[in-house]
Design a protein around this motif. Structure first.
Motif, PDB file in Angstrom:
ATOM      1  N   GLU A  67      49.286  28.566 -31.908  1.00  0.00           N
ATOM      2  CA  GLU A  67      48.362  27.586 -33.277  1.00  0.00           C
ATOM      3  C   GLU A  67      48.846  27.904 -34.215  1.00  0.00           C
ATOM      4  O   GLU A  67      49.407  26.534 -35.265  1.00  0.00           O
ATOM      5  N   TYR A  68      50.209  28.264 -34.320  1.00  0.00           N
ATOM      6  CA  TYR A  68      51.202  28.133 -35.526  1.00  0.00           C
ATOM      7  C   TYR A  68      52.224  27.640 -35.324  1.00  0.00           C
ATOM      8  O   TYR A  68      52.445  26.757 -36.518  1.00  0.00           O
ATOM      9  N   GLU A 119      48.099  32.809 -27.419  1.00  0.00           N
ATOM     10  CA  GLU A 119      47.357  31.927 -28.418  1.00  0.00           C
ATOM     11  C   GLU A 119      47.413  31.034 -30.238  1.00  0.00           C
ATOM     12  O   GLU A 119      47.486  30.333 -30.556  1.00  0.00           O
ATOM     13  N   TYR A 120      47.816  32.241 -30.441  1.00  0.00           N
ATOM     14  CA  TYR A 120      49.012  32.830 -31.869  1.00  0.00           C
ATOM     15  C   TYR A 120      49.755  31.798 -32.188  1.00  0.00           C
ATOM     16  O   TYR A 120      49.783  31.239 -32.863  1.00  0.00           O
ATOM     17  N   GLN A 171      46.602  36.219 -25.810  1.00  0.00           N
ATOM     18  CA  GLN A 171      46.214  36.482 -28.001  1.00  0.00           C
ATOM     19  C   GLN A 171      47.041  36.201 -28.329  1.00  0.00           C
ATOM     20  O   GLN A 171      47.132  35.546 -29.756  1.00  0.00           O
ATOM     21  N   VAL A 172      48.320  37.018 -28.028  1.00  0.00           N
ATOM     22  CA  VAL A 172      49.705  36.227 -29.056  1.00  0.00           C
ATOM     23  C   VAL A 172      50.088  34.702 -28.508  1.00  0.00           C
ATOM     24  O   VAL A 172      50.386  33.950 -29.620  1.00  0.00           O
TER      25      VAL A 172
END
Length: 124
Positions: free
Chosen positions: A101-102, A97-98, A94-95
């Motif tokens: 995306e950022y 992916e974040y 999840q980190v």
């Protein structure tokens, strides 16, 4: 630590050069000091005599010059202890992916910014 001493005992000793400080003394003598070995000094009535005394003193010490090769200790890079520390963390994906995306958002913002600059330059 590994220490290796190189000592080439060839039949022909290479000539070495030394920096010497020549000083006139208050008592009209001359002092010659080997700068690399300040405790090695020759005194004389003239510069030549002081230098000759310095050479004799230095040769009487029977100096030997060797080259040391010291291998640095093998140490682990300080960041290596952190490598892979979150590989089994369920939130790690999840980190990532974040972060991705950022990064895409920043890329879009930068592209818009450059287009604005390009548009302003064309209107001038």
């Amino acid at each position: 630590m590994i220490l290796a001493v190189k000592n080439d005992l060839s039949s022909i000793a290479p000539k070495l050069t030394y920096d010497v400080l020549i000083e006139n003394q208050e008592d009209s003598t001359v002092k010659a000091t080997l700068l690399s070995l300040p405790e090695c000094q020759g005194l004389g009535a003239t510069k030549e005599e002081a230098l000759n005394n310095l050479i004799q003193l230095f040769q009487a010490r029977k100096p030997e010059i060797v080259t040391l090769e010291i291998e640095p200790a093998k140490t682990e890079h300080p960041w290596m202890k952190f490598a892979g520390m979150y590989k089994d963390d369920p939130q790690f994906d999840q980190v990532l992916e974040y972060i991705e995306e950022y990064r895409r958002e920043l890329d879009v913002e930068m592209e818009e910014y450059y287009q604005q600059i390009e548009t302003k330059d064309k209107t001038k």
